[in-house]
Design an enzyme around this catalytic site. Structure first.
Site, PDB file in Angstrom:
ATOM      1  N   SER A  23      35.484  34.496  28.365  1.00 24.06           N
ATOM      2  CA  SER A  23      35.192  34.010  30.195  1.00 24.06           C
ATOM      3  C   SER A  23      36.389  32.900  30.088  1.00 24.06           C
ATOM      4  CB  SER A  23      34.008  33.781  30.571  1.00 24.06           C
ATOM      5  OG  SER A  23      33.013  32.906  29.994  1.00 24.06           O
ATOM      6  N   HIS A 156      34.839  42.255  76.587  1.00 19.78           N
ATOM      7  CA  HIS A 156      35.574  43.898  76.078  1.00 19.78           C
ATOM      8  C   HIS A 156      37.020  44.162  75.948  1.00 19.78           C
ATOM      9  CE1 HIS A 156      31.548  45.666  77.394  1.00 19.78           C
ATOM     10  NE2 HIS A 156      31.405  44.153  78.026  1.00 19.78           N
ATOM     11  N   SER A 277      60.971  37.862  59.597  1.00 16.71           N
ATOM     12  CA  SER A 277      61.148  39.410  59.765  1.00 16.71           C
ATOM     13  C   SER A 277      62.559  39.456  58.866  1.00 16.71           C
ATOM     14  CB  SER A 277      61.434  40.573  60.686  1.00 16.71           C
ATOM     15  OG  SER A 277      62.273  41.521  60.301  1.00 16.71           O
ATOM     16  N   LYS A 283      61.528  38.144  65.361  1.00 17.33           N
ATOM     17  CA  LYS A 283      61.155  37.867  65.057  1.00 17.33           C
ATOM     18  C   LYS A 283      59.975  36.283  65.034  1.00 17.33           C
ATOM     19  CE  LYS A 283      57.925  40.821  64.641  1.00 17.33           C
ATOM     20  NZ  LYS A 283      58.044  42.107  63.834  1.00 17.33           N
ATOM     21  N   GLU A 290      47.702  36.076  60.110  1.00 14.52           N
ATOM     22  CA  GLU A 290      46.877  37.320  60.222  1.00 14.52           C
ATOM     23  C   GLU A 290      46.967  37.234  58.686  1.00 14.52           C
ATOM     24  OE1 GLU A 290      51.143  40.487  61.191  1.00 14.52           O
ATOM     25  OE2 GLU A 290      51.433  38.654  61.106  1.00 14.52           O
ATOM     26  N   TYR A 317      18.548  35.692  31.602  1.00 18.27           N
ATOM     27  CA  TYR A 317      20.435  35.433  31.769  1.00 18.27           C
ATOM     28  C   TYR A 317      19.974  36.906  31.071  1.00 18.27           C
ATOM     29  CZ  TYR A 317      24.940  35.137  30.130  1.00 18.27           C
ATOM     30  OH  TYR A 317      25.591  35.001  30.377  1.00 18.27           O
ATOM     31  N   GLN A 322      27.761  36.651  33.966  1.00 20.51           N
ATOM     32  CA  GLN A 322      28.766  36.195  33.923  1.00 20.51           C
ATOM     33  C   GLN A 322      29.922  36.500  34.923  1.00 20.51           C
ATOM     34  OE1 GLN A 322      30.925  35.083  29.592  1.00 20.51           O
ATOM     35  NE2 GLN A 322      32.202  36.657  30.290  1.00 20.51           N
ATOM     36  N   LYS A 325      31.725  34.010  38.198  1.00 18.06           N
ATOM     37  CA  LYS A 325      31.909  33.176  38.537  1.00 18.06           C
ATOM     38  C   LYS A 325      33.750  33.860  39.156  1.00 18.06           C
ATOM     39  CE  LYS A 325      30.688  30.754  34.763  1.00 18.06           C
ATOM     40  NZ  LYS A 325      29.342  32.366  34.531  1.00 18.06           N
TER      41      LYS A 325
HETATM   42  N1  ARG Z   1      29.719  32.194  29.978  1.00 13.26           N
HETATM   43  C1  ARG Z   1      28.643  32.444  29.819  1.00 13.26           C
HETATM   44  C2  ARG Z   1      28.148  33.207  31.381  1.00 13.26           C
HETATM   45  O1  ARG Z   1      29.795  32.373  32.594  1.00 13.26           O
HETATM   46  C3  ARG Z   1      27.707  31.599  28.852  1.00 13.26           C
HETATM   47  C4  ARG Z   1      26.492  31.784  28.916  1.00 13.26           C
HETATM   48  C5  ARG Z   1      26.258  32.808  28.104  1.00 13.26           C
HETATM   49  N2  ARG Z   1      24.828  32.244  27.336  1.00 13.26           N
HETATM   50  C6  ARG Z   1      24.647  33.582  26.427  1.00 13.26           C
HETATM   51  N3  ARG Z   1      23.501  34.398  25.984  1.00 13.26           N
HETATM   52  N4  ARG Z   1      25.980  35.011  26.344  1.00 13.26           N
HETATM   53  O2  ARG Z   1      27.232  33.946  31.681  1.00 13.26           O
END
Ligand code: ARG
Length: 471
Positions: A23, A156, A277, A283, A290, A317, A322, A325
């Protein structure tokens, strides 16, 4: 150096797996928050006697050095270190040696990443409150400049009753005011510390979570360790609020686009906010509204995306999380762009008062007022409605507006009409007759503007205080 978690493994990670699970490409945006969290954590480890003071000092110096290097762009993050947390830890160990490996004592990436997200989002929330208030200011200024500008109000998308353009602007001030309130309210749920939850169950080390919370200016500590690492409600909430803001911006965009058309010509957006345009030289396109209208889709998509990720996820978790994000970063960027452009675009917008007035003169948006006039003379509203409906039909057949009719013509429909009707039908009179709290009469709109300005002062004070708290 091999993987930080490599001990249990006998084989190298497949290259594609590395790329698929990493990530770092997007969570590098959390670098500063990650180091901020680590500094508070290691300070606490020292205070609790979990790490000796000299180790704590070395780690803190190392973290500061890593942050500077990141800021100067001297660190090349690596996919094989997966995410920002491990990239930073590895860089720290390279910087200060094996003592850097003590930083992760009593902590997991699960509570670490959640902490980073809380730190990141609380700053954004304050910035968005400020951006929204700038947009409100631009709308209020347009309202103040247009206290005598009358345009047809629509239902309307059919002309309904005349209103002040100021009143129309102030409707959006109210909408963005609710957005501000929602963001401010969400702050208390964002400003909670997950750290100390460990991987899911807490930690065996005698940590002090409340101390870490106070170091980081968090108001509260998560009650339950499982919840602390699993909770993404605060992100969902932000994505929901962002979606509502985009809905508001998109409605305003739609109006600006319509009003800029030759058919309406109610407003003209400044050249600086329009594009041309490549083929049609005449234009001038309202690209900004938009695009804001169009980008509303991806903001809704990010909300639905995360809701779907979280649906059915068992505690605690899971790597699925992940996926919280990219959508969040995308929404932050999209909203920043839209709000930053909207305030100056509204501020520089030219309001075509004459064109609006002409539209009002050529419609039946004063029809309700003659019905009300007849009610004043004792006719039940339902009958008055019928009488005026017939009068309007007559006008349409004759190619006239209500003000063009002679008193004799009016009297064909009801003997209750008298000379005063011509005064009642004037647009200013129609507008000012709606002198109820929240109505379009000028004194009411002036009152609304005054209250909005007081609110803006309060918002500015809030922003200043919370910007400090969120650093
Ligand atoms: N990159 C992971 C995330 O964004 C961090 C947490 C990872 N934890 C794990 N046990 N793999 O969620």
């Amino acid at each position: 150096m091999s993987k930080l978690w490599g001990g249990r493994f006998t084989k190298k990670t497949d290259q594609l797996v590395e790329e698929y699970t990493a990530s770092i490409m997007f969570d590098k945006e959390l670098a500063e928050e990650d180091i901020q969290g680590s500094l508070a954590h290691v300070t606490m480890l020292g205070k609790q006697g979990i790490l000796p003071a000299n180790d704590v000092d070395t780690i803190k110096d190392g973290l500061h050095a890593v942050l500077q290097k990141i800021k100067r762009g001297e660190i090349e993050f690596s996919i094989s270190d997966e995410d920002i947390h491990m990239n930073i830890e590895k860089t720290l160990i390279e910087e200060i040696g094996p003592v850097g490996g003590k930083l992760h004592t009593g902590r997991s990436r699960n509570d670490q990443v959640a902490t980073d997200m809380h730190l990141y989002l609380r700053k954004r929330v304050v910035e968005f409150v400020e951006l929204l208030s700038k947009l409100q200011t631009a709308l209020v200024e347009q309202a103040k400049a247009n206290l005598d500008t009358i345009l047809p109000g629509y239902t309307h998308l059919q002309r309904a009753q005349p209103i002040l353009f100021a009143h129309h602007m102030m409707a959006y001030v109210s909408m963005f005011g609710r957005d501000i309130e929602r963001l401010q309210d969400s702050y208390k749920r964002i400003n909670m510390l997950p750290l100390g939850a460990g991987a899911l169950a807490g930690t065996t080390f005698p940590i002090d979570r409340h101390f870490v919370a106070s170091q980081l200016n968090f108001d509260r500590v998560y009650e339950n360790s499982l919840d602390a690492v699993s909770d993404r409600d605060f992100i969902l909430e932000f994505l929901s609020h962002a979606s509502i803001i985009m809905a508001h911006l998109s409605r305003l965009s739609e109006e600006l686009i319509l009003w800029s058309s030759t058919e309406f010509r109610f407003v003209e957006l400044d050249d600086a906010f329009c594009t041309g345009s490549s083929i049609m030289p005449q234009k001038k396109n309202p690209d900004v509204p938009e695009l804001v209208r169009g980008k509303t889709g991806r903001v809704y998509g990010n909300l639905i995306g995360l809701l779907t990720v979280l649906k059915s996820l068992p505690l605690a978790y899971n790597k699925d999380m992940q996926e919280d994000k990219e959508g969040m970063f995308d929404t932050v960027r999209t909203l920043q762009g839209a709000l930053s452009l909207f305030a100056p675009m509204i501020a520089t917008m030219k309001v075509n008062k004459d064109q609006m007035r002409q539209a009002v003169n050529q419609d039946f948006s004063n029809a309700t007022d003659i019905a009300d006039f007849l009610v004043g003379k004792g006719l039940p509203f339902r009958q008055a409605h019928e009488v005026i409906g017939k009068t309007v039909l007559y006008c349409i057949q004759q190619g006239k507006y209500l003000l063009d009719l002679t008193l004799d013509e009016f009297k064909q429909f009801s003997s209750l009409f008298d000379e005063r009707i011509y005064e009642v039908l004037q647009p200013e009179q129609v507008v000012n007759a709606r002198n109820v709290y929240g109505g379009t009469a000028r004194p009411q709109v002036e009152g609304a503007i005054g209250r909005a300005e007081q609110e803006l002062v309060k918002t500015a004070a809030w922003t200043e205080e919370y910007a400090k708290r969120s650093q």
